[in-house]
Every structure is written in structure tokens, then in C-alpha cells.
Write an enzyme that holds these catalytic residues in place. Structure first.
Site, PDB file in Angstrom:
ATOM      1  N   LYS A  80     108.037  60.479 -16.124  1.00  0.00           N
ATOM      2  CA  LYS A  80     108.645  60.628 -14.791  1.00  0.00           C
ATOM      3  C   LYS A  80     109.293  59.317 -14.369  1.00  0.00           C
ATOM      4  O   LYS A  80     110.423  59.296 -13.904  1.00  0.00           O
ATOM      5  CB  LYS A  80     107.573  61.041 -13.773  1.00  0.00           C
ATOM      6  CG  LYS A  80     107.200  62.504 -13.872  1.00  0.00           C
ATOM      7  CD  LYS A  80     105.971  62.843 -13.051  1.00  0.00           C
ATOM      8  CE  LYS A  80     105.555  64.292 -13.338  1.00  0.00           C
ATOM      9  NZ  LYS A  80     104.253  64.651 -12.795  1.00  0.00           N
ATOM     10  N   ASP A 135     106.605  67.618  -4.696  1.00  0.00           N
ATOM     11  CA  ASP A 135     105.924  68.617  -5.530  1.00  0.00           C
ATOM     12  C   ASP A 135     105.861  69.962  -4.805  1.00  0.00           C
ATOM     13  O   ASP A 135     105.454  70.964  -5.391  1.00  0.00           O
ATOM     14  CB  ASP A 135     104.497  68.139  -5.833  1.00  0.00           C
ATOM     15  CG  ASP A 135     104.257  67.958  -7.322  1.00  0.00           C
ATOM     16  OD1 ASP A 135     105.142  68.324  -8.109  1.00  0.00           O
ATOM     17  OD2 ASP A 135     103.175  67.456  -7.685  1.00  0.00           O
ATOM     18  N   GLN A 184      99.652  62.653  -8.982  1.00  0.00           N
ATOM     19  CA  GLN A 184      99.451  63.376 -10.245  1.00  0.00           C
ATOM     20  C   GLN A 184      98.109  64.119 -10.236  1.00  0.00           C
ATOM     21  O   GLN A 184      97.063  63.515  -9.996  1.00  0.00           O
ATOM     22  CB  GLN A 184      99.505  62.383 -11.418  1.00  0.00           C
ATOM     23  CG  GLN A 184      99.413  63.022 -12.783  1.00  0.00           C
ATOM     24  CD  GLN A 184     100.638  63.867 -13.133  1.00  0.00           C
ATOM     25  OE1 GLN A 184     101.770  63.466 -12.907  1.00  0.00           O
ATOM     26  NE2 GLN A 184     100.407  65.049 -13.672  1.00  0.00           N
TER      27      GLN A 184
END
Ligand code: NDP
Length: 284
Positions: free
Chosen positions: A49, A116, A93
Site C-alpha cells: 500500500k 476503507d 490494518q
């Protein structure tokens, strides 16, 4: 034989378009990624990422914290990132090491920086048909579908899986495209029969090669979200999806492979969400 969707090439095109748009901005969108602990798979995702964020011209802020980080410390970091004007997107994460409470951490992320798409506010916006930030993998699926099927109106879509991360948001996005959507799950009766009614079949189950060839309606578009590591020859392992690709490609009209289908779209869509968030925050 089905046409195979090249998600890797599509994601590369998407990243190039994002980079071109970022180059026109008077500011650099910033993405903060928080990794707690040293789960090897999560480490690889976070490194990928960060690399791709920089490649499209954005700023990457990496926060690596030890596995014994307290809930209070993590919450304080998220609040600090919410306030930081250089940060337009925040990603924590998952999974978080025990005993951290992921729900509470996600709830602390500003919905405007929730790239997200996991906060209740963004889930609500999606369900209400309002513009918000959509979870990355579902967004990737719908972009691949839009590219293949210009008009999805009236098509029967079956989504196997009802997680907040994948199944439910994909179903919402298909509904927005005017599909007739059925969400299947572990208690669904006659799943093979239901799948055979699907013009669009999305498998987001986490069961290796569960969807068999004769579950696929001839000519259907099959999107395989599953990523499952299974034993292969010579003591090695390999990745397979939730769909038995060899069988299904004999009946489907179009199908995503695993790997190389939906998977590469996820980070590209994270970058797209970061750009979207940055433009909204900066008022462009
Ligand atoms: P979850 O485990 O959260 O959800 C799985 C869903 O599948 C549940 O709704 C469950 O039903 C349903 N299910 C499980 N077994 C069956 C069965 N035998 N028949 C019918 N339905 C079943 O997984 P996620 O949604 O997080 O992920 C799904 C898959 O997608 C996984 O393989 C994951 O690795 C992959 N994934 C891929 C990503 C990518 O970047 N390509 C990103 C995220 C996930 P119930 O609710 O009744 O338990």
C-alpha cells in the site's frame, strides 16, 4: 470458454488515471496506514500500500506499532490522524491483535477520512444511496463489472457472503446498478439452484473452490472475491478463489481469475478512495 477479466491490467490503468489526476492538484493527498503487531501477511499488504501510494504521487504515512499497544494509545493515534490536515485517508490494518477492540477503533476514524469505508456512517451512506466512501474490494468488483456490462439494469445478481466488509456492500452497489439482488449465506437453501439463476454471480465466501461449474448459469458474469491458500504439489501452497475456476470458465461468459482478478483492484481502489476523500476535504 469464458472471457477472463485481467484485474491486474485494469488496476494498473486505474492507478495511472489516479496519478494523472493527483499531478493536477495543488496539494498532495495523504494516506496514513496503521499496522499493529507483526502479522506477516499484514506487513506485506502495508508495504504494498505504501509503495503504490507514493507511486501515484501521494504522501504515505506509516505507523507501525508493537503488538502490545494499548487501546487508548491506538485511539489517541487515530484522533491525531483525524486532526492532521496532511492526512486525507486513514486505514487501520485488520485484523488487530487481541485484546484490541477493532469496532471501537474503526468508530473513532473520521467518516470523511475512512478510506476503507468501514465506519457505520459510510455503511449507512451506502445503504441510503448517499455519496460516501465505499469499501475498497466491493468498489473494485463494481468497477470491473461496469467495465464489462455497461448496463446492469434488471439483471439477477446473487452475492454469496454477507460480511460488512465484502458481501453487504457489494449487494448495495449492485442494487444501485438496478440489479435484482439476492444475498446468500451459510444458511441459504439450495445454493447451487439459486446461483444458476444469476446473471451476475459474486462469490465472497472464504471456502476454496466451493462454487462448482454447474452452479454457473451459461453466459453469466462471475466475480470471485475469495483468496484461499491451499496445499499444492511438492509441499508448496497456492492461492485459489471461492469458485472452481477450471469448471466455471467452461460455462461463464466472463470470469475473474484468482490470483489476478479482484485482488489487485483492492489497493487501486484504496488510492481512489484517498483521492476522493482528499478532494472532498480540500473542497475541490
Ligand atoms: P467472512 O468470513 O467475513 O464472510 C464469509 C461469508 O460467507 C459469510 O457471510 C458466511 O455466511 C458465508 N459462507 C461461509 N460458508 C458458506 C457456505 N458454505 N455457503 C454459503 N455461504 C457461506 O469473509 P469476508 O467477507 O471477509 O471474505 C470473503 C472472501 O473474500 C475470503 O476468501 C477473503 O479472503 C476474501 N477477500 C478478498 C479480498 C480481496 O482483496 N480480493 C478482500 C477481502 C476479503 P454466514 O454469514 O451465514 O456465516
Amino acid at each position: 470458454m469464458a472471457e477472463i477479466i485481467d484485474g491486474k491490467a485494469f488496476a494498473a490503468k486505474l492507478r495511472a488515471a489516479i496519478a494523472a489526476e493527483v499531478a493536477t492538484l495543488s496539494y498532495k493527498p495523504g494516506l496514513a496506514v496503521v499496522l499493529v503487531g507483526d502479522d506477516p501477511a499484514s506487513k506485506v499488504y502495508v508495504a504494498n500500500k505504501a509503495r503504490q501510494t507514493v507511486e501515484v504521487g501521494m504522501r504515505s504515512f506509516e505507523h507501525r506499532l508493537p503488538a502490545d499497544t494499548s487501546q487508548e494509545h491506538l485511539l489517541a493515534l487515530v484522533r491525531q490522524l483525524n486532526e492532521n490536515p496532511a492526512v486525507h485517508g486513514i486505514l487501520v490494518q485488520l485484523p488487530l491483535p487481541k485484546p484490541l477492540n477493532a469496532d471501537e477503533i474503526i468508530a473513532a476514524i473520521s467518516p470523511d477520512k475512512d478510506v476503507d469505508g468501514l465506519t457505520v456512517v459510510n455503511a449507512g451512506r451506502l445503504a441510503a444511496g448517499l455519496s460516501g466512501l465505499v469499501p475498497c474490494t466491493p468498489l473494485g468488483c463494481i468497477l470491473l463489472l461496469e467495465d464489462r456490462l455497461t448496463d446492469m439494469t434488471g439483471l439477477n445478481a446473487v452475492v454469496i457472503g454477507r460480511s460488512n466488509l465484502v458481501g453487504k456492500p457489494i449487494a448495495q452497489l449492485l442494487l444501485q446498478k438496478n440489479c435484482t439482488v439476492t444475498i446468500a449465506h451459510s444458511r441459504t437453501r439450495d445454493l447451487p439452484g439459486l446461483c444458476r439463476t444469476a446473471d451476475i454471480l459474486v462469490a465472497a465466501v472464504g471456502q476454496p473452490e466451493m462454487v462448482k461449474g454447474d452452479w454457473v448459469k451459461p453466459g453469466a458474469t462471475v466475480i470471485d472475491v475469495g483468496i484461499n491458500r491451499v496445499p499444492a504439489d511438492a509441499g508448496k501452497t497456492k492461492l485459489v478463489g471461492d469458485v472452481d475456476f477450471v469448471q466455471a470458465q467452461m460455462r461463464a461468459g466472463t470470469i475473474t481469475p484468482v490470483p489476478g482478478g479482484v485482488g489487485p483492484m483492492t489497493i487501486a481502489c484504496l488510492l481512489r478512495n484517498t483521492l476522493t476523500a482528499a478532494k472532498r476535504i480540500e473542497g475541490a
